[in-house]
Design an enzyme around this catalytic site. Structure first.
Site, short mmCIF file in Angstrom:
data_model
loop_
_atom_site.label_atom_id
_atom_site.label_comp_id
_atom_site.label_asym_id
_atom_site.label_seq_id
_atom_site.Cartn_x
_atom_site.Cartn_y
_atom_site.Cartn_z
N SER A 297 -3.70 38.05 1.99
CA SER A 297 -4.51 38.93 1.39
C SER A 297 -4.12 39.77 0.01
CB SER A 297 -5.51 39.94 2.29
OG SER A 297 -6.64 40.02 1.51
N ASP A 308 5.86 33.95 -8.27
CA ASP A 308 5.24 33.37 -9.43
C ASP A 308 5.90 33.64 -11.48
OD1 ASP A 308 3.82 31.63 -7.19
OD2 ASP A 308 1.92 32.05 -8.43
N LYS A 322 -3.98 33.75 3.33
CA LYS A 322 -5.26 34.10 3.96
C LYS A 322 -5.61 34.06 2.13
CE LYS A 322 -8.94 36.90 3.68
NZ LYS A 322 -9.53 37.47 2.11
#
Length: 540
Positions: A297, A308, A322
Site C-alpha cells: 500500500s 520510477d 496492493k
C-alpha cells in the site's frame, strides 16, 4: 495493508447484501432478484425476517446483519471491510498517532505484568520505570494474574489522571511504589533511527499514520546532525496507512512538482494526481529502500515513486502488491459508531504502473499466501517467467520496471530459507521465543551491570558464550519445553543474536537494541554495501 484517505465528497451508502452464509452449499447461488437497490434490500429483509421468526434458536438480528455485510464485501475485493464500533475505535487509535496512558510496552508472562520497554518522553520514563520491571499492584489491587485487556483498562485513562503502581525490580530487594500521571503517548511510526558504520543512516518505518511525516522529518534531522551522508529506509513489514502520508514521505526525497501517485476510480472525485510538495527540505543523499513481501500500500507508493524517478535503489524482495485505495465512511453515513472501509480507487505509480496483484477467484488466504511466492529476478539478473508475463513500464532514466504484482526490487536480496526447528518448531511462534529471551536477559542483566560502562565495546566485542547458552537452555527446559541439541543448534545464530539484543535492551534501551539487530541483519548489511557497488548510487 490499507491505503486510507478521508472522503471529500458525500456518498449515499445503502447496504445491500446476500451473504453466502445464507445459502446452502448445494443451492444454486444465482441471484434472481431484480438488479436494483430496492428489490435486493427487500430480499435481504425477507430472509432476515424468516430467520428471526423461524430459526430453531433465538438469533440476534444485529449479528446477522453484520455477517451479511461481511458476506457482501467478500465478493468485492480483499481490502474492503466493515469495522464494528470497537474495531473502528481501535483502528483510529492505531493510526491517529497518540493515545493517553502511562507509556509502556508490556506483556503478561506467567501471570506477571512485565514492562518490556518504556516509550521515550512518556510519563513512565519521567518516573524512572525500566525494561524488566514487574508491576505487581495497580491502584492498590494485585496485578498478578492480570489479563491483557485488563492492563489496558487500568493503565490507560484521561490526560492528567493518576495511577499508583507497585514495582518489583531485578536486583532491588524491596518493592516500591510509583505514582504516574497519564499523558498523551505517541504511537510511533519510526521504530528505529540510528547511525550505521561509514556515516550511513538507517530508519525503520513501520506504519503510515497521521504523524509519520513529522516523525520521519525529526529522525532525518537527528541523523543529519550525527553526520549521515546516505540513508537506508526500511519499509519491510510496513503494510501501509494514510495516502497523504505516503505523498509527504515521498516528497522528502523527490523534487517538488514530480508526480508521486495517481488515483482513478468510478467517481470523478476519485481521479486525482498527487505531486511532490513544495516547501519540503529535499535531500539529495544516496537512498536505498528495503522491501519484503509484507510491504504494501503506502509503502509501495513511496517505493514506486522512488523507483520510477530513479531517485534511489529498491532492494530486498518483491512487495505485497496492493494497489487499491480505501475510503473510510463512518458518521454521518453509519449511525452506530461502525465504519465501512471501501475501495474507491486504484492507484498508479508515476510511470503508469498499477501494482495490484490478481485477487480474482482466490480465497483471502490464497491471496495473502501469494505474496510469499511471487517470482523475482534471479540472482544472475535474468527475468523470471512470471516477470516476463507482467506489463513493462519505463522509468525516467529508461530502466524497465513491472506492474501487476507488487514492486520488484532493483537488487534482489533474499534471506536464507530455513525451518527454524527451535524458534518456531518448539515455541510455535516468534513472540514466545522473544519473551523467553527477554526473561533470560532480565535475570542475566542483573549479574552483568559491568557491561553497561561502554555500549560500543558491547556491540563490537561481546559474544554470547557457552555459559549463557547453557543457562538459557536450563530456563527453557524449566518452562516445560523439551528439545534436542540438533534443534537448538539449528537456530544457534538466531538465539545468540536475540539474546544479545534482549540484553542490550535491558541494559540500555530500544536504540541500542536496534543497533544490535542491525549488526546481525544480513539483508540490511548487504543493502548498505550497495552504496559502493550499485552503479546508480555510485554515480550520485
Amino acid at each position: 495493508m490499507s491505503t486510507l484517505r478521508k472522503p471529500k465528497y458525500v456518498v449515499l451508502l445503502v447496504v445491500v447484501a446476500v451473504g453466502s452464509f445464507l445459502l446452502g452449499s448445494t443451492v444454486n447461488r444465482t441471484i434472481h432478484a431484480a438488479d436494483n437497490i430496492y428489490a435486493s434490500t427487500k430480499l435481504l429483509m425477507g430472509v432476515l425476517n424468516l430467520v428471526d421468526e423461524n430459526y430453531v434458536e433465538e438469533v440476534q438480528p444485529g449479528e446477522l446483519i453484520y455477517a451479511a455485510i461481511d458476506g457482501m464485501l467478500e465478493v468485492l475485493d480483499p481490502h474492503s471491510s466493515f469495522l464494528s464500533k470497537e474495531s473502528f475505535a481501535e483502528m483510529g487509535e492505531r493510526f491517529s498517532g497518540n493515545f493517553y496512558g502511562i507509556g509502556i510496552e508490556f506483556d503478561v508472562l506467567d501471570g506477571f505484568l512485565y514492562v518490556i520497554s518504556v516509550i521515550a518522553e512518556s510519563p513512565s520514563e519521567a518516573v524512572g520505570l525500566q525494561s524488566g520491571d514487574r508491576i505487581v499492584r495497580i491502584d492498590g489491587e494485585s496485578a498478578i494474574g492480570i489479563k491483557h485487556d485488563e492492563v489496558r483498562q487500568k493503565l490507560r485513562g484521561e490526560k492528567g489522571t493518576r495511577v499508583d503502581v507497585t514495582i518489583e525490580r531485578p536486583g532491588v530487594e524491596e518493592r516500591f511504589d510509583v505514582t504516574i500521571t497519564r499523558d498523551r503517548i505517541p504511537i510511533r511510526s519510526v521504530r528505529s533511527a540510528i547511525m550505521l558504520e561509514d556515516n550511513t543512516g538507517y530508519i525503520q518505518l513501520i506504519r503510515f499514520a497521521k504523524t509519520t511525516s513529522r516523525e520521519l522529518e525529526t529522525a532525518l534531522d537527528k541523523l543529519q546532525r550525527d553526520g549521515m551522508e546516505r540513508l537506508v529506509l526500511d519499509l519491510r513489514g510496513n503494510s501501509g496507512g494514510y495516502l497523504d502520508q505516503a505523498v509527504e514521505v515521498s516528497s522528502k526525497f523527490i523534487p517538488e512538482g514530480h508526480v508521486i501517485v495517481k488515483t482513478m476510480g468510478r467517481n470523478r472525485s476519485s481521479n486525482q494526481t498527487f505531486k511532490s510538495l513544495r516547501g519540503v527540505n529535499h535531500r539529495d543523499m544516496p537512498l536505498v529502500i528495503l522491501l519484503d513481501h509484507r510491504s504494501a500500500s503506502a509503502s509501495e507508493i513511496v517505493a514506486g515513486a522512488v523507483q520510477d524517478w530513479d531517485r534511489g535503489v529498491i532492494a530486498g524482495t518483491r512487495s505485497f502488491g496492493k494497489g487499491l485505495v480505501q475510503t473510510l465512511f463512518a458518521e454521518p453515513h453509519l449511525k452506530d459508531g461502525s465504519a465501512l472501509k471501501l475501495t474507491t480507487a486504484r492507484y498508479y505509480t508515476p510511470s503508469g504502473r498499477m501494482i495490484q496483484r490478481d485477487y480474482k477467484n482466490r480465497s483471502f488466504e490464497e491471496y495473502v499466501q501469494g505474496s510469499f511466492t511471487g517470482s523475482e529476478k534471479t540472482a544472475d539478473g535474468e527475468e523470471s517467467a512470471a516477470n516476463a508475463e507482467r506489463p513493462e513500464y519505463t522509468t525516467a532514466g529508461g530502466r524497465t520496471v513491472y506492474g501487476d504484482g507488487g514492486i520488484s526490487p532493483d537488487v534482489l536480496i533474499t534471506t536464507p530459507k530455513r525451518t527454524y526447528p527451535f524458534v518456531l518448531g518448539k515455541y510455535r511462534g516468534w513472540v514466545p521465543f522473544d519473551r523467553a529471551c527477554f526473561e533470560f536477559a532480565n535475570t542475566y542483566g542483573v549479574t552483568r551491570q559491568d557491561l553497561k560502562d561502554d555500549f560500543d565495546t558491547f556491540l563490537n566485542e561481546f559474544e554470547v558464550d557457552d555459559a549463557m547458552l547453557a543457562a538459557f537452555k536450563d530456563q527453557v527446559r524449566e518452562s516445560g519445553l523439551s528439545f534436542t541439541e540438533e534443534e537448538f543448534n539449528g537456530d544457534l545464530d538466531v538465539i545468540e543474536l536475540q539474546l544479545k539484543r534482549s540484553l542490550a535492551r535491558n541494559l540500555w534501551g530500544d536504540e541500542e537494541a536496534s543497533r544490535v539487530s542491525a549488526a546481525g541483519d544480513e539483508q540490511l548489511q548487504q543493502a548498505r554495501q550497495l552504496f559502493y557497488s550499485h552503479e546508480m548510487l555510485v554515480q550520485q
